[in-house]
Design a protein around this motif. Structure first.
Motif, PDB file in Angstrom:
ATOM      1  N   LEU A  69      50.631  38.060  35.288  1.00 36.65           N
ATOM      2  CA  LEU A  69      50.356  39.487  35.202  1.00 36.65           C
ATOM      3  C   LEU A  69      50.320  40.086  36.604  1.00 36.65           C
ATOM      4  N   THR A  70      50.723  41.350  36.697  1.00 37.43           N
ATOM      5  CA  THR A  70      50.884  42.010  37.987  1.00 37.43           C
ATOM      6  C   THR A  70      49.768  43.011  38.237  1.00 37.43           C
ATOM      7  N   VAL A  71      49.301  43.057  39.480  1.00 34.81           N
ATOM      8  CA  VAL A  71      48.383  44.107  39.920  1.00 34.81           C
ATOM      9  C   VAL A  71      48.981  44.758  41.160  1.00 34.81           C
ATOM     10  N   GLY A  72      48.509  45.941  41.465  1.00 29.26           N
ATOM     11  CA  GLY A  72      49.009  46.664  42.627  1.00 29.26           C
ATOM     12  C   GLY A  72      48.583  48.110  42.542  1.00 29.26           C
ATOM     13  N   VAL A  73      49.226  48.944  43.342  1.00 30.95           N
ATOM     14  CA  VAL A  73      48.954  50.375  43.312  1.00 30.95           C
ATOM     15  C   VAL A  73      50.279  51.115  43.219  1.00 30.95           C
ATOM     16  N   GLY A  88      45.399  50.711  53.517  1.00 36.22           N
ATOM     17  CA  GLY A  88      46.790  50.293  53.494  1.00 36.22           C
ATOM     18  C   GLY A  88      47.162  49.395  52.336  1.00 36.22           C
ATOM     19  N   GLY A  89      46.195  49.030  51.527  1.00 35.93           N
ATOM     20  CA  GLY A  89      46.453  48.189  50.359  1.00 35.93           C
ATOM     21  C   GLY A  89      45.645  46.908  50.388  1.00 35.93           C
ATOM     22  N   VAL A  90      44.869  46.691  49.355  1.00 44.64           N
ATOM     23  CA  VAL A  90      44.075  45.467  49.249  1.00 44.64           C
ATOM     24  C   VAL A  90      44.129  44.952  47.817  1.00 44.64           C
ATOM     25  N   VAL A  91      44.021  43.644  47.690  1.00 38.88           N
ATOM     26  CA  VAL A  91      43.819  43.009  46.390  1.00 38.88           C
ATOM     27  C   VAL A  91      42.354  42.604  46.336  1.00 38.88           C
ATOM     28  N   VAL A  92      41.638  43.149  45.372  1.00 37.01           N
ATOM     29  CA  VAL A  92      40.211  42.883  45.243  1.00 37.01           C
ATOM     30  C   VAL A  92      40.008  41.769  44.218  1.00 37.01           C
ATOM     31  N   VAL A  93      39.153  40.819  44.570  1.00 35.27           N
ATOM     32  CA  VAL A  93      38.806  39.713  43.672  1.00 35.27           C
ATOM     33  C   VAL A  93      37.292  39.724  43.502  1.00 35.27           C
ATOM     34  N   GLU A  94      36.839  39.981  42.287  1.00 35.79           N
ATOM     35  CA  GLU A  94      35.409  39.980  41.991  1.00 35.79           C
ATOM     36  C   GLU A  94      35.073  38.786  41.106  1.00 35.79           C
ATOM     37  N   ILE A  95      33.989  38.109  41.435  1.00 43.49           N
ATOM     38  CA  ILE A  95      33.478  37.014  40.612  1.00 43.49           C
ATOM     39  C   ILE A  95      32.121  37.443  40.070  1.00 43.49           C
ATOM     40  N   TYR A  96      32.040  37.547  38.758  1.00 39.99           N
ATOM     41  CA  TYR A  96      30.799  37.982  38.107  1.00 39.99           C
ATOM     42  C   TYR A  96      30.202  36.813  37.329  1.00 39.99           C
ATOM     43  N   ASN A  97      28.908  36.625  37.499  1.00 36.00           N
ATOM     44  CA  ASN A  97      28.209  35.541  36.810  1.00 36.00           C
ATOM     45  C   ASN A  97      27.665  36.055  35.481  1.00 36.00           C
ATOM     46  N   ASP A  98      28.440  35.845  34.431  1.00 41.69           N
ATOM     47  CA  ASP A  98      28.020  36.261  33.092  1.00 41.69           C
ATOM     48  C   ASP A  98      27.432  35.058  32.351  1.00 41.69           C
ATOM     49  N   SER A  99      26.468  34.421  33.006  1.00 40.94           N
ATOM     50  CA  SER A  99      25.808  33.258  32.406  1.00 40.94           C
ATOM     51  C   SER A  99      24.315  33.331  32.706  1.00 40.94           C
ATOM     52  N   SER A 100      23.580  32.440  32.108  1.00 42.16           N
ATOM     53  CA  SER A 100      22.125  32.434  32.284  1.00 42.16           C
ATOM     54  C   SER A 100      21.677  31.592  33.468  1.00 42.16           C
ATOM     55  N   LEU A 101      22.639  30.967  34.165  1.00 32.85           N
ATOM     56  CA  LEU A 101      22.312  30.091  35.286  1.00 32.85           C
ATOM     57  C   LEU A 101      23.097  30.504  36.524  1.00 32.85           C
ATOM     58  N   PRO A 102      22.545  30.262  37.711  1.00 32.33           N
ATOM     59  CA  PRO A 102      23.320  30.544  38.925  1.00 32.33           C
ATOM     60  C   PRO A 102      24.452  29.535  39.084  1.00 32.33           C
ATOM     61  N   PHE A 103      25.498  29.946  39.786  1.00 32.47           N
ATOM     62  CA  PHE A 103      26.562  29.017  40.157  1.00 32.47           C
ATOM     63  C   PHE A 103      27.084  29.413  41.529  1.00 32.47           C
ATOM     64  N   ALA A 104      28.050  28.675  42.015  1.00 29.61           N
ATOM     65  CA  ALA A 104      28.683  28.999  43.294  1.00 29.61           C
ATOM     66  C   ALA A 104      30.181  29.127  43.075  1.00 29.61           C
ATOM     67  N   VAL A 153      33.329  35.003  35.462  1.00 31.11           N
ATOM     68  CA  VAL A 153      34.332  36.032  35.202  1.00 31.11           C
ATOM     69  C   VAL A 153      34.973  36.467  36.517  1.00 31.11           C
ATOM     70  N   GLN A 154      36.280  36.337  36.584  1.00 33.63           N
ATOM     71  CA  GLN A 154      37.029  36.814  37.744  1.00 33.63           C
ATOM     72  C   GLN A 154      37.797  38.067  37.345  1.00 33.63           C
ATOM     73  N   ARG A 155      37.717  39.094  38.184  1.00 36.79           N
ATOM     74  CA  ARG A 155      38.515  40.303  37.963  1.00 36.79           C
ATOM     75  C   ARG A 155      39.327  40.582  39.222  1.00 36.79           C
ATOM     76  N   VAL A 156      40.615  40.834  39.033  1.00 32.39           N
ATOM     77  CA  VAL A 156      41.530  41.068  40.147  1.00 32.39           C
ATOM     78  C   VAL A 156      42.227  42.403  39.924  1.00 32.39           C
ATOM     79  N   TYR A 157      42.281  43.222  40.971  1.00 29.87           N
ATOM     80  CA  TYR A 157      42.960  44.514  40.874  1.00 29.87           C
ATOM     81  C   TYR A 157      43.363  44.983  42.262  1.00 29.87           C
ATOM     82  N   GLY A 158      44.256  45.932  42.308  1.00 26.99           N
ATOM     83  CA  GLY A 158      44.720  46.483  43.572  1.00 26.99           C
ATOM     84  C   GLY A 158      44.027  47.793  43.886  1.00 26.99           C
TER      85      GLY A 158
END
Length: 328
Positions: free
Chosen positions: A2-6, A81-97, A71-76
């Motif tokens: 799948l493609t992301v961008g602006v 000048g243009g960035v690809v954003v990568v977000e990691i969300y912890n949708d669980s009851s425990l911490p992780f790395a 949960v990883q979310r990726v978008y442009g």
């Protein structure tokens, strides 16, 4: 993938089914999760699920971990000048790395000083703790020749739009063309996806070897979505003439030819070419009625797809009347 961008950018990024991020066909970022029980490598996990959020270029990849999902979310984003954003969300009851396999990316905080332990990753990989229902944001800044270009500061990274803002922005931009709300969500989502694909890609080229119908429908969709029509008016007129001559020779009009001729008239009208618009309208009115197309076979990867969906909802007849749901 799948493609992301602006819109209008010279770069694109792709996301693999397991969430690796590519720029210009080269893998630029991989992610790994250290959960309560073990390290998870998304490329090798069977619990990966992926979707486009609302059909727009925001890619969500979910990985099952104890107590919930990583949960990883990726978008442009167009910022800086243009960035690809990568977000990691912890949708669980425990911490992780979360670990990334390179350090030359922008991150919202410094990585853990203990480094990556318990998994063999490339030298320079970095790891960040992510608490319960917390988000870790990283970004790849795109520079010349689609190369990673320096880092953003924490404040600049924080100022980037969130995925929900990007989602709303895309939807608002697409509804300039038309808004389709249907009980059959697959049509609405597919229409959104195809319009995003058009805006993230290069325009079709018109020549004697090209598909004139595909070219006209591609350009018309761009114009409906806000692009300036003047640069394409001449090529659209020439392509429309070839389509009309083909229909006249066959003494028949296919549904996509019908839509292309009408679309050409719209482009010429918006370009201020009233004479060309009137010529197209006059010729179209004397052509046979188009066929009925109920099947979308082989159209999902075509520029014809948005036009086919709209053709199932509304159609203009030669006598000037409008049919609602003409295919039943």
């Amino acid at each position: 993938m799948l493609t992301v961008g602006v819109r209008g950018a010279q770069w694109q990024s792709e996301v693999t089914p397991w969430g690796d991020v590519l720029v210009d066909g080269e893998v630029r970022l991989r992610w790994f999760i250290a959960a309560d029980d073990r390290w998870y490598e998304p490329a090798r996990e069977t619990t990966i699920r992926q979707r486009q959020v609302s059909g727009v270029p925001v890619i969500e990849t979910r990985l099952k971990v104890p107590g919930g999902d990583a949960v990883q979310r990726v978008y442009g984003a167009a910022n800086f000048g243009g960035v690809v954003v990568v977000e990691i969300y912890n949708d669980s009851s425990l911490p992780f790395a979360v670990a990334f396999d390179r350090a030359d990316i922008s991150t919202m905080r410094e990585p853990s000083p203990t480094g990556v332990q318990g998994i063999d990753l490339p030298s320079g990989s970095v790891v960040f703790p992510v608490g319960h229902h917390a988000t870790m944001r990283a970004a790849i800044r795109i520079g010349a020749a689609n190369k990673i270009s320096g880092k953003l500061t924490a404040s600049e990274l924080d100022a980037l739009p969130g995925y929900e803002q990007v989602e709303r922005g895309w939807i608002a931009a697409l509804q300039v063309s038309s808004r389709v709300d249907l009980p059959e969500l697959s049509w609405s989502t597919l229409l959104t996806q195809k319009r995003c694909d058009i805006l993230l890609s290069e325009p079709e080229v018109s020549d004697r070897q090209s598909d004139d119908v595909e070219f006209i429908l591609d350009i018309a969709e761009r114009v409906r979505l806000g692009d300036k029509p003047d640069q394409w008016a001449s090529d659209v007129a020439i392509a429309a003439e070839r389509v009309i001559k083909s229909c006249a020779r066959k003494k028949a009009v296919q549904w996509d030819e019908d839509r292309a001729i009408l679309a050409a008239g719209m482009v010429l009208d918006r370009a201020g070419e009233s004479r060309g618009r009137d010529d197209v309208a006059r010729v179209w009115a004397n052509l046979p009625e188009s066929d009925v197309s109920r099947e979308m076979t082989a159209l999902t990867n075509s520029r014809r797809c948005p036009s086919w969906i709209e053709s199932q909802l509304v159609a203009q007849r030669r006598d000037g009347n409008i049919d609602i749901c003409p295919r039943g």
